[in-house]
Design a protein around this motif. Structure first.
Motif, PDB file in Angstrom:
ATOM      1  N   GLU A  23     -43.224 -44.996  57.780  1.00 15.27           N
ATOM      2  CA  GLU A  23     -43.180 -43.535  58.473  1.00 15.27           C
ATOM      3  C   GLU A  23     -42.703 -43.428  60.117  1.00 15.27           C
ATOM      4  O   GLU A  23     -42.355 -42.078  60.621  1.00 15.27           O
ATOM      5  N   ASP A  27     -40.073 -40.557  61.368  1.00 11.88           N
ATOM      6  CA  ASP A  27     -40.014 -40.337  61.950  1.00 11.88           C
ATOM      7  C   ASP A  27     -38.404 -39.551  63.660  1.00 11.88           C
ATOM      8  O   ASP A  27     -38.746 -38.629  63.730  1.00 11.88           O
ATOM      9  N   LYS A 121     -34.398 -40.587  70.414  1.00 18.03           N
ATOM     10  CA  LYS A 121     -35.605 -39.866  69.585  1.00 18.03           C
ATOM     11  C   LYS A 121     -36.415 -41.287  69.915  1.00 18.03           C
ATOM     12  O   LYS A 121     -38.018 -41.349  69.657  1.00 18.03           O
ATOM     13  N   LEU A 125     -40.454 -41.621  71.612  1.00 19.70           N
ATOM     14  CA  LEU A 125     -41.245 -41.864  70.992  1.00 19.70           C
ATOM     15  C   LEU A 125     -42.611 -43.120  71.253  1.00 19.70           C
ATOM     16  O   LEU A 125     -43.773 -43.309  71.965  1.00 19.70           O
ATOM     17  N   SER A 237     -45.180 -45.156  64.893  1.00 21.91           N
ATOM     18  CA  SER A 237     -45.146 -43.384  65.142  1.00 21.91           C
ATOM     19  C   SER A 237     -46.543 -43.402  65.049  1.00 21.91           C
ATOM     20  O   SER A 237     -46.817 -42.413  65.404  1.00 21.91           O
ATOM     21  N   ARG A 238     -47.383 -44.041  63.955  1.00 26.64           N
ATOM     22  CA  ARG A 238     -49.129 -43.190  63.906  1.00 26.64           C
ATOM     23  C   ARG A 238     -49.896 -43.828  65.069  1.00 26.64           C
ATOM     24  O   ARG A 238     -50.205 -43.279  65.448  1.00 26.64           O
TER      25      ARG A 238
END
Length: 262
Positions: A23, A27, A121, A125, A237-238
Motif C-alpha cells: 500500500e 501511495d 513524498k 507521508l 501509509s495506513r
C-alpha cells in the motif's frame, strides 16, 4: 539483518511481499513499477487486484517471482519466512524492514522513499503520520487490556511488536506484556488476568461480533470490542488513518467503562 542491498539505478520492477508496504508503494506513486504482490495485499483494492500474485507472505511462488523479473524485492522480517527470503537473496536484490515501533515505521517509509526515488513524498507521508500521532490523547489512567489475534487456540499479543506499541500509545496496558510476542493463552489464564478491556482483532483471525459472547462468558466484567486489526498492525501509509481511529476507540472505551463504573 546483516544483508546489504546495493542498487546502481532506481528500481523499475518491484515485488512486494508485505501488504502494508505494498500500500505504501502505491501511495508513493509507484503503482506502475509494481510487478508482483502477495494474495494478502488488498489495499488499494482496485489496483492490487490487477497485479501478479506471487503467493502468500510465508509461501512464495518462486516461478511467478522469476516471471516478474524484479530488480527489487521488498519484505519484512516478521511477516515473511527466513528460508524463502534467503532463497530470494541468492538471486535478487531483497530489501527487508524490521518494525517494532512507530519510529521504526517512519524510518522504513523514508528508506523506501530513498530506494525508489520518492524521497519528497515519503517525507511528507512520514510528517503527516508523526503529526497525527502527536495529537493522540491516550487513555488515563491506563486500561488493562488483552488483545487477541487468534482463536482455537487463543493467541494474544505479547511484547516486542508493533501492536503492543500501538496499545501502549493508546493507554491500553497490555495484560501479556511480560510474555513472548504472541503467546497462546488458556481460558484460565485470561480469567486470572481479568482485564478491563478485551480487543478482538479483525486479522489475522477474522473475529466478529458473534465472538464477543464467547469471551464475555470467560470475563463477565470486561468490556469487549472487535477492532480493525489494520489500524494496530499495518505500518505503512495506513498509519495516516490510525490516530483518528485509535482516538475514537479510546474515547468510546473510556466513556463505556465510566458508564459501567469500571
Amino acid at each position: 539483518m546483516g544483508h546489504q542491498v546495493r542498487l546502481t539505478q532506481l528500481p523499475q520492477r518491484i515485488v512486494s511481499l508485505v501488504p502494508s508496504q505494498t500500500e505504501l508503494l502505491f501511495d508513493l506513486g509507484l503503482g506502475d513499477r509494481i510487478v508482483g504482490v502477495t494474495k494478502f495485499c488488498i489495499h488499494p483494492k482496485e489496483l492490487t487486484k490487477e497485479k501478479r500474485i506471487i503467493g502468500g507472505t510465508k509461501n512464495f511462488h518462486f516461478d511467478k517471482i522469476e516471471d516478474a523479473h524484479p530488480d527489487l524485492i521488498i519484505g519484512n522480517k516478521e511477516e515473511n519466512y527466513k528460508e524463502g527470503i534467503e532463497q530470494l537473496q541468492e538471486k535478487y536484490k531483497v530489501w527487508m524492514s524490521d518494525i517494532y515501533t512507530l519510529a521504526d515505521a517512519l524510518k522504513m517509509i523514508k528508506q523506501v522513499g530513498q530506494l525508489t526515488g520518492t524521497e519528497a513524498k515519503a517525507e511528507e507521508l512520514a510528517q503527516h503520520i508523526s503529526t497525527g500521532f502527536a495529537q493522540l490523547q491516550p487513555a488515563q489512567p491506563a486500561i488493562s487490556t488483552a488483545y487477541f489475534i487468534w482463536r482455537k487456540p487463543y493467541m494474544a499479543v505479547g511484547s516486542n511488536n508493533i501492536i503492543d506499541h500501538m496499545l501502549q500509545r493508546s493507554g491500553f496496558s497490555n495484560a501479556w506484556a511480560a510474555q513472548a510476542r504472541y503467546p497462546e493463552i488458556t481460558p484460565e489464564q485470561l480469567q486470572q488476568a481479568n482485564p478491563q478491556l478485551i480487543l478482538l482483532s479483525s486479522e489475522p483471525y477474522p473475529f466478529k461480533a458473534k465472538h464477543i459472547q464467547e469471551f464475555q462468558q470467560l470475563c463477565p466484567q470486561a468490556l469487549i470490542k472487535v477492532v480493525d486489526g489494520e489500524m494496530f498492525s499495518w505500518y505503512g501509509s495506513r498509519l495516516l488513518q490510525a490516530p483518528s481511529y485509535l482516538q475514537q476507540l479510546i474515547n468510546t472505551v473510556q466513556a463505556e467503562l465510566q458508564a459501567y463504573g469500571s
